[in-house]
Design a protein around this motif. Sequence first.
Motif, PDB file in Angstrom:
ATOM      1  N   UNK A   1       0.845  -1.200   0.000  1.00 18.25           N
ATOM      2  CA  UNK A   1       0.000   0.000   0.000  1.00 18.25           C
ATOM      3  C   UNK A   1       0.880   1.250   0.000  1.00 18.25           C
ATOM      4  N   UNK A   2       1.855   1.294   0.870  1.00 15.77           N
ATOM      5  CA  UNK A   2       2.899   2.318   0.883  1.00 15.77           C
ATOM      6  C   UNK A   2       2.399   3.761   0.869  1.00 15.77           C
ATOM      7  N   UNK A   3       1.575   4.096   1.808  1.00 16.55           N
ATOM      8  CA  UNK A   3       1.158   5.482   2.037  1.00 16.55           C
ATOM      9  C   UNK A   3       1.564   5.831   3.456  1.00 16.55           C
ATOM     10  N   UNK A   4       2.336   6.904   3.605  1.00 17.38           N
ATOM     11  CA  UNK A   4       2.910   7.237   4.909  1.00 17.38           C
ATOM     12  C   UNK A   4       2.524   8.608   5.435  1.00 17.38           C
TER      13      UNK A   4
ATOM     14  N   UNK B   1       3.544   3.816   7.523  1.00 18.47           N
ATOM     15  CA  UNK B   1       2.741   3.276   6.431  1.00 18.47           C
ATOM     16  C   UNK B   1       1.385   2.774   6.939  1.00 18.47           C
ATOM     17  N   UNK B   2       0.311   3.152   6.261  1.00 15.05           N
ATOM     18  CA  UNK B   2      -1.023   2.705   6.670  1.00 15.05           C
ATOM     19  C   UNK B   2      -1.255   1.242   6.312  1.00 15.05           C
ATOM     20  N   UNK B   3      -0.459   0.696   5.405  1.00 14.42           N
ATOM     21  CA  UNK B   3      -0.621  -0.699   5.012  1.00 14.42           C
ATOM     22  C   UNK B   3       0.041  -1.673   5.966  1.00 14.42           C
ATOM     23  N   UNK B   4       1.298  -1.401   6.321  1.00 13.43           N
ATOM     24  CA  UNK B   4       2.059  -2.364   7.116  1.00 13.43           C
ATOM     25  C   UNK B   4       2.535  -1.833   8.464  1.00 13.43           C
ATOM     26  N   UNK B   5       2.417  -0.535   8.696  1.00 14.02           N
ATOM     27  CA  UNK B   5       2.846   0.038   9.972  1.00 14.02           C
ATOM     28  C   UNK B   5       4.331   0.316  10.065  1.00 14.02           C
ATOM     29  N   UNK B   6       5.067   0.106   8.963  1.00 14.73           N
ATOM     30  CA  UNK B   6       6.510   0.337   9.009  1.00 14.73           C
ATOM     31  C   UNK B   6       6.856   1.774   8.635  1.00 14.73           C
ATOM     32  N   UNK B   7       7.954   2.232   9.208  1.00 12.41           N
ATOM     33  CA  UNK B   7       8.529   3.513   8.812  1.00 12.41           C
ATOM     34  C   UNK B   7       9.513   3.233   7.678  1.00 12.41           C
TER      35      UNK B   7
ATOM     36  N   UNK C   1       5.054  -3.808  14.973  1.00 14.82           N
ATOM     37  CA  UNK C   1       4.128  -3.505  13.879  1.00 14.82           C
ATOM     38  C   UNK C   1       2.698  -3.874  14.246  1.00 14.82           C
ATOM     39  N   UNK C   2       2.537  -4.999  14.904  1.00 13.80           N
ATOM     40  CA  UNK C   2       1.189  -5.417  15.327  1.00 13.80           C
ATOM     41  C   UNK C   2       0.598  -4.399  16.288  1.00 13.80           C
TER      42      UNK C   2
END
Length: 85
Positions: free
Chosen positions: A15-18, A23-29, A52-53
């Motif tokens: 998803x890659x929207x930050x 990121x709203x898809x995976x929670x990663x910075x 991330x969870x």
Amino acid sequence: MAGLWRKAPSPCIGICKRPGGICVGCGMTKADKKTFKRRRSKGERKALFRILIERLDGMGRLARWEHVYRRRCDRKDRPCPLDKL
């Protein structure tokens, strides 16, 4: 069991929207994404998945991410590390 964590697909689900840097898809910075492959030990990767969870749960996005990530693991024919947290 350490092999499971080494072979785990990236938590990224494409998803890659930050907005705000996470990121709203995976929670990663961005930093998390850059260092994921270098985090080879079971402990490092397990800790990242737990973070991330927690982030995704706080954003209300955990259920969707978990569903998509499990499908990704299945497509890549790899055991899902979420079953071992």
